[in-house]
Each structure stands twice: as structure tokens, then as C-alpha cells.
Enzyme design. Structure first.
Site, PDB file in Angstrom:
ATOM      1  N   GLU A   1       0.814  -1.219   0.000  1.00 35.78           N
ATOM      2  CA  GLU A   1       0.000   0.000   0.000  1.00 35.78           C
ATOM      3  C   GLU A   1       0.850   1.272   0.000  1.00 35.78           C
ATOM      4  OE1 GLU A   1      -2.957  -0.328   3.129  1.00 35.78           O
ATOM      5  OE2 GLU A   1      -4.222  -1.552   1.828  1.00 35.78           O
TER       6      GLU A   1
ATOM      7  N   GLU B   1      -6.564  -7.974  -0.884  1.00 37.06           N
ATOM      8  CA  GLU B   1      -7.003  -8.075   0.510  1.00 37.06           C
ATOM      9  C   GLU B   1      -8.480  -7.764   0.592  1.00 37.06           C
ATOM     10  OE1 GLU B   1      -4.942  -5.482   3.228  1.00 37.06           O
ATOM     11  OE2 GLU B   1      -3.000  -5.903   2.332  1.00 37.06           O
TER      12      GLU B   1
HETATM   13  C1  GAL Z   1      -4.445  -3.000   4.784  1.00 32.66           C
HETATM   14  C2  GAL Z   1      -2.988  -3.397   4.961  1.00 32.66           C
HETATM   15  C3  GAL Z   1      -2.862  -4.703   5.728  1.00 32.66           C
HETATM   16  C4  GAL Z   1      -3.737  -4.673   6.941  1.00 32.66           C
HETATM   17  C5  GAL Z   1      -5.168  -4.393   6.534  1.00 32.66           C
HETATM   18  C6  GAL Z   1      -6.155  -4.379   7.678  1.00 32.66           C
HETATM   19  O1  GAL Z   1      -4.570  -1.651   4.500  1.00 32.66           O
HETATM   20  O2  GAL Z   1      -2.360  -3.544   3.712  1.00 32.66           O
HETATM   21  O3  GAL Z   1      -1.520  -4.914   6.073  1.00 32.66           O
HETATM   22  O4  GAL Z   1      -3.267  -3.697   7.826  1.00 32.66           O
HETATM   23  O5  GAL Z   1      -5.214  -3.129   5.930  1.00 32.66           O
HETATM   24  O6  GAL Z   1      -7.457  -4.131   7.212  1.00 32.66           O
END
Ligand code: GAL
Ligand code: ZN
Length: 670
Positions: free
Chosen positions: A153, A308
Site C-alpha cells: 500500500e 485483501e
Molecule cells: C491494509 C494493509 C494490511 C492490513 C489491513 C487491515 O490496509 O495492507 O496490512 O493492515 O489493511 O485491514
């Protein structure tokens, strides 16, 4: 399109952090077993592993990662391997403070957190290069490894001396002479003229805050600096194996960097989606995330990866609600409906401590594989296996395209006018998008770059295209001239790419195409009344922004109802060349946009996912020849199918009357 021949299939899995469990080999063994049970086929490893991989400066330890990757591979699980540059170890911050970011107050951060390194620091770049090279030498040809996950990110910017110098270098390259820079930034205002390059500093609260053009360039520079850093990582790993592709995970509504530009520097776009379901109107939420997905697909005009998502809840929102029954599958299928080739999670297993100990995970602290969440995840894994025939089907060509341009976004937000500081570019665009999405019309996004080709579309929509490049105005002219339909709104074609107003009337170079000229921009208070009255008598509320048009040959389709501009046209259409151009002069509420786009879709015969009526909140999206039917209405809905289908998820035949449960989803093929 398949991003790797090693595993041409939908990915199912997520962020896996075995480095948090190195003292528990029993858990690491169990992980692989449970992954297989959950129909997981790929995990992202090593995202925050630097401190375990380089114990001290130049002292590396890859043995644990060797074991982890081999163990996964023995279990048939593929690996998306990360470079660990998203968070560096304490020893590095201590030994080389220059790797730490400097904030807008010119204070250097201390060690802590993540995503807070300087992108310019030569030491950080060297350390990242060394680490990436070693990782690639060791794993780039491992059969398990299917993709690079560069850093995590990417975000932010830095005010250190290296970054300031790099900014000046970037400006010299862009403008050549200081005089050109002074012109572009309109520096005669408030005695801001520069007489030497060394006087130029990054804008910010301790320095310059009133030069829009400078702020826009600072954002372009920040994008470029991040892109350069990311591409150096790409080059490092691809020097060892040029075949292994790279991705970087992007974020929703991310304003800081121009994602169209950043995406040029990676092979595959991926992103992290965290919609807040069940917090009011799920249809609106789904419209917003559908747009996010379509933007991700559009950046490179190819399928993307959902890198994710949460299997249950996040832990960083004010209210961390669980997904209600059905929503996990529905939300996962939504990503596929818009071009994702994966459903991945943050995270596989909940850690015991620190900030994310309560973030949703496939495996909870109890370590069980029979939980509600585990079962939900397993059903997504099974569904993806059944959908394999859709994996590399040619993408469904969109006939409609929305222009979403990052420089324009910045220019709108830095301009001081209208609803100052609250011009709502993203949300306004989303309203236009939503009308088409609800009708089942596929939409692409494009920006004002030279490479943009509009000729494949029937309909091009320019909501609030405030910053209009000369070359893009020409592209829009040609598009209409050659038979295309353009819809442009209020607050378009006002400034050039430096953010300076075009002289001679707005929308710049399109007045004859639109048959209308925009004059004054009125901003409304929430309680002010205004509406668009169509010539057939229908009336739709207007809020926030109204422009006063001056007619230059267009036909009026609707007029303002209130105030001193009552009866002046608010929606117009003009024939130009072989095409036509609509102009919408005010921010019409959703129902008004829905009506306008329903007429346009009929007139242009835009193809829709299903040619039949559906209950409100039941959305049909076509992808790869299948129809993803999604119920976001929050309640059971009766659908009467006019044709016969098979649901690829259940294998059931579907025809006639059918009750879709709340959060239901079907993937229909004829
Ligand atoms: C994302 C990040 C992850 C984790 C996740 C939690 O933004 O890339 O490492 O922190 O959020 O929702
Ligand atoms: Zn810096």
C-alpha cells in the site's frame, strides 16, 4: 489474460504471516492443512518480514522462509512473494536516520509504524535493492512463487532535503526554465515570483499553501517518486527472472497518487477492498465498490487481483461489524463480476498481539476450522473452483466510459470556489456510474493521458472535468464528430493542466460541440430549493452546484425550476458532426441521473447484463459471458426469470419465479 502460466486460475487465500509464529512449528504445520481444507490455493508471504530476513546490517537469514515456502508448496499452496519495503527494521532506522520520513512540519519521524520511509533516500533505495535482489536470487524461480507483491500500500510523501532537491529536479525537467514555471504557477500573485530554482520548496502548511498549480505538481511529483521507487523494486526482482510479474496493492478512493500513472509501472494491478457493509444502504455501498473494482480493471485495461478483503470484519473502523449471512460470498463474487482474478484476505491467522490482533482472519485465536467464518471462506474457495471456466474468458467490452482523471481531482480540490473543500468529485462520479451499474451496463474508466482511446465507446461521460487538457478537448471533439455521444457536466473545461483558467469561455474548446456555454457557478446551501424540470414534466431535485448556461444552438431538454435562473436550460443536447453532446448544468440527485441515463441507454441501445426488469437492489453484471446476479437490497427478492439459466455456483437450473435471499448471489450462464 493470465498473469502467470504457473497457476492460471482464480487465486484464493490471503496475507500469511508465519514470521509471527516461528516458535510454533505445530501451528505452521497446521496452517497448511487448514488452508487445504478452506480451498485456499495461494498466500502472500513476507510483506512485513524485513526484521526477520536481515537481522542486522548485511546479515541475512532466509532459512525460515525457505522452510515456509517449501512447506506451502508441498501442500500445493502457491506463494505471492512480497518485498518487505513497507516496513523497515529498528536497526536500520537507528543506523541510517535518513530512511525515515520527514513530515510537513519538517520533523523527522522516529522508528515506529510502517509505510513511513523516504522514497528518495539513497540508503533506503540501496538497502531495498539488496534485499530484493537476494529474495529474487533465492525464490524467483521457485515453482511455488507465482507473483511479486511489491512493498505494501504505497502512500504518502516526504519533506526531507533529498525529496526537496528531487522536486526541484523534477520541475526543471518539466518546465525547462524558471520563467515557464513562474507562468504555470501564476506567481505574480502575492509577489511569489521565483528568481532562482533554489527558492522553490515543496508546498505545505509551513510554506506555500496558496499556489494551486504548485500543489498539483507536488502531487504529480509524489506519484512519480513513488513510481520510480516501485519500478526500481520491479527492476531488481525482474533482473533475476524477467518472467515473474509484479503487482502492488492499491487502495480505494486513493487521492495521493495518480493511479493510472502508477499502474503503468506494474504488470498487474491489485487492491485492498474493505467495504463497510450493513451500515445503512448496501446498494449504495455496492455501487461505490463496483466503481472501485472497475477503476482497478481500467487502470491497465486488464483483469486485476483482489489482494485483501476481510473474511469477517476489520478492526480499524469506528464500528467493526461482522458480515451478515451470505455477504462474504456476495462481496467476493462482486469482485469477480468486475474483473478480479482472485479473492484474497487480510489475514489468514489472527496474531496474538499488537494493533491487528482483533482484525478478522480466516483462523481465529481458537485455531478452529469449523467456525462460521471458516465455513464462509471455504464456500468462496469452492465457488471459485466451479467458476474456473470464466477465468481467462475475454473481458466483456464496455460501451460506456467515464473519464476520471487524477490531476483533475487534485485541481478540483485545490480550487477555492463553489462548495469549497467539499466538491465531492469521487461521489459525484459515483452517482453517474451508479445509474449505469443499476441498469447492468458495463463501464470503463479512462483519464486524460495521451494514450486514451475513446473510439471504442458509444458513450463518454465527463462528470466535473474541471481540468481539461487541450489535447483531450480535441479528443472529445473528434469523438463526437465521429458519431459518439458525450455527456459533460457543470464545472468542466474551466482550467488547463497547470490549473490556470482557460480564457474565452468554458467548457474550453467545446462550446460549439455542446451548443452551450457555461457562465456563472452558483453554490447552494442544503436548505435551498432547486430542481430540473424535464420537457415532459418530470421534476428532479438539484443540490450543491448549479451553473448558468448561455445557449449556443443546443436544444433544451430540461430547465431550472427556481430562483433567478428559473426556466433557463439545465439539461441540453446538441448534434455535432455525426454525434451528439449532452450538457448537464447542475448536480441532479440520483433519481434524475437514473432517468437521464435510462433515456440515453435506450437511445444508444447500450447492451445490458439482462434484458428484463429486476427488483430494486438486485444488480446484474455481465463478465466473461456470465451474469453475476447480486442482491444488495437487504431482503429476500422475487426474480421472475424470462430465460433459462444454470447457476454456476450451485449447478442448479434457474427459470421462472425464484426467491433470492438477502445477500444472495448467482452466477448465471445460458
Ligand atoms: C491494509 C494493509 C494490511 C492490513 C489491513 C487491515 O490496509 O495492507 O496490512 O493492515 O489493511 O485491514
Ligand atoms: Zn525524503
Amino acid at each position: 489474460m493470465t498473469f502467470t502460466p504457473k497457476f492460471p486460475n482464480f487465486l484464493h487465500g490471503g496475507d500469511y504471516n508465519p514470521d509471527q509464529w516461528l516458535d510454533r512449528p505445530d501451528i505452521l504445520d497446521r496452517d497448511v492443512e487448514m488452508m487445504r481444507k478452506a480451498h485456499v490455493n495461494a498466500v502472500s508471504v513476507g510483506i512485513f518480514s524485513w526484521a526477520r530476513l536481515e537481522i542486522e546490517d548485511g546479515v541475512y537469514d532466509f532459512t525460515w522462509l525457505d522452510e515456509v515456502i517449501d512447506r506451502l508448496w508441498r501442500g500445493g499452496i502457491h506463494v505471492v512473494l512480497a518485498t518487505p519495503s513497507g516496513a523497515r527494521p529498528a536497526w536500520m532506522a537507528q543506523k541510517y536516520p535518513e530512511v525515515l520520513r520527514v513530515n510537513e512540519q519538517y520533523q523527522r519521524y522516529h522508528f515506529g509504524g510502517r509505510h513511513n520511509h523516504c522514497f528518495t533516500s539513497p540508503v533506503y533505495r540501496r538497502k531495498v535493492h539488496e534485499m530484493d535482489t537476494r529474495l529474487a536470487q533465492r525464490y524467483a524461480n521457485h515453482p511455488a512463487v507465482i507473483l511479486w507483491h511489491l512493498s505494501n500500500e504505497f502512500s504518502g510523501h516526504c519533506y526531507c532535503d533529498y525529496c526537496q532537491e528531487a522536486f526541484r529536479g523534477w520541475l526543471k525537467k518539466r518546465y525547462g526554465t524558471l520563467e515557464a514555471l513562474n507562468q504555470a504557477w501564476w506567481t505574480s500573485f502575492w509577489a511569489h515570483r521565483y528568481t532562482d530554482w533554489s527558492q522553490v520548496e515543496a508546498p505545505g502548511p509551513m510554506a506555500e499553501t496558496s499556489t494551486n498549480g504548485m500543489y498539483i505538481d507536488w502531487r504529480r511529483f509524489a506519484t512519480g517518486q513513488c513510481k520510480d521507487f516501485m519500478m526500481a523494486e520491479r527492476d531488481a526482482v525482474q533482473a533475476i527472472n524477467p518472467e515473474l510479474k509484479v503487482t502492488a496493492n492499491l487502495m480505494e478512493r486513493f487521492w495521493d497518487y495518480d493511479y493510472f500513472s502508477l499502474a503503468e509501472g506494474m504488470d498487474v494491478v491489485s487492491w485492498d477492498a474493505y467495504p463497510m457493509w450493513h451500515s445503512g444502504d448496501d446498494v449504495a455501498r455496492a455501487a461505490e465498490f463496483a466503481m472501485n473494482h472497475d477503476m482497478m480493471r481500467s487502470f491497465k485495461d486488464q483483469p486485476f487481483l483482489l489482494m485483501e478483503s476481510t473474511p469477517s470484519q476489520v478492526n480499524w473502523k469506528p464500528v467493526n461489524k461482522l458480515k451478515r449471512s451470505g455477504m462474504h460470498l456476495l462481496s467476493s463474487m462482486q469482485a469477480l463480476a468486475h474483473g478480479s482474478q482472485s479473492v484474497m484476505y487480510f489475514q489468514w491467522r489472527k496474531g496474538r498481539g499488537a494493533a491487528e490482533q482483533f482484525h478478522g482472519a480466516v483462523v481465529d485465536h481458537d485455531g478452529r476450522d469449523d467456525t462460521r467464518v471458516f465455513k464462509d471462506v471455504t464456500s468462496v474457495g469452492k465457488a471459485l473452483e466451479g467458476l474456473r471456466p470464466l477465468y481467462d474468458k475475454e473481458k466483456s467490452p464496455a460501451q460506456a466510459c467515464i473519464i476520471y482523471d487524477w490531476s483533475n481531482w487534485w485541481a478540483i480540490d485545490y480550487a477555492q470556489t463553489g462548495q469549497k473543500g467539499n466538491m465531492q468529485y469521487f461521489d459525484s462520479v459515483n452517482m453517474h456510474y451508479r445509474s449505469l451499474w443499476e441498469m447492468g451496463v458495463n463501464v470503463d474508466f479512462r483519464d486524460e493521458r495521451e494514450c486514451t482511446d475513446l473510439s471504442r465507446y458509444k458513450l463518454v461521460i465527463c462528470p466535473m472535468l474541471f481540468m481539461l487538457k487541450e489535447s483531450f478537448a480535441q479528443k472529445l471533439r473528434d469523438f463526437v464528430e465521429n458519431g459518439g455521444t458525450l455527456l459533460m457536466t457543470y464545472f468542466s473545461g474551466v482550467v488547463d493542466e497547470s490549473g490556470n483558467a482557460w480564457l474565452g469561455g468554458a467548457p474550453h474548446n467545446l462550446i460549439d460541440v455542446l451548443g452551450v456555454r457555461a457562465t456563472e457557478l452558483d453554490a447552494l446551501f442544503p436548505e435551498d430549493k432547486q430542481a430540473l424540470r424535464m420537457t415532459d414534466g418530470r421534476s428532479f431535485p438539484i443540490h450543491e452546484l448549479c451553473e448558468i448556461p448561455e445557449m449556443h444552438g443546443a436544444e433544451g431538454l430540461g430547465a431550472y425550476e427556481e430562483d433567478f435562473y428559473a426556466d433557463l436550460p439545465c439539461l441540453t443536447r446538441n448534434r455535432f458532426g455525426k454525434g451528439q453532446a449532452y450538457y448537464l448544468a447542475a448536480k441532479v440527485e440520483q433519481e434524475g441521473l437514473d432517468a437521464i441515463y435510462a433515456d440515453i441507454a435506450d437511445e444508444l441501445e447500450l447492451s445490458r447484463a439482462m434484458n428484463q426488469e429486476l427488483p430494486r437492489g438486485v444488480i446484474a453484471t455481465e463478465r466473461g459471458g456470465a451474469v453475476f446476479l447480486q442482491n444488495y437490497s437487504g431482503k429476500a427478492q422475487q426474480v421472475v426469470f424470462e430465460e433459462k439459466y444454470t447457476d454456476m455456483i450451485t449447478g442448479a437450473a434457474v427459470e421462472g419465479e425464484h426467491i433470492m435471499p438477502a445477500n444472495g448471489v448467482m452466477v448465471l450462464v445460458k
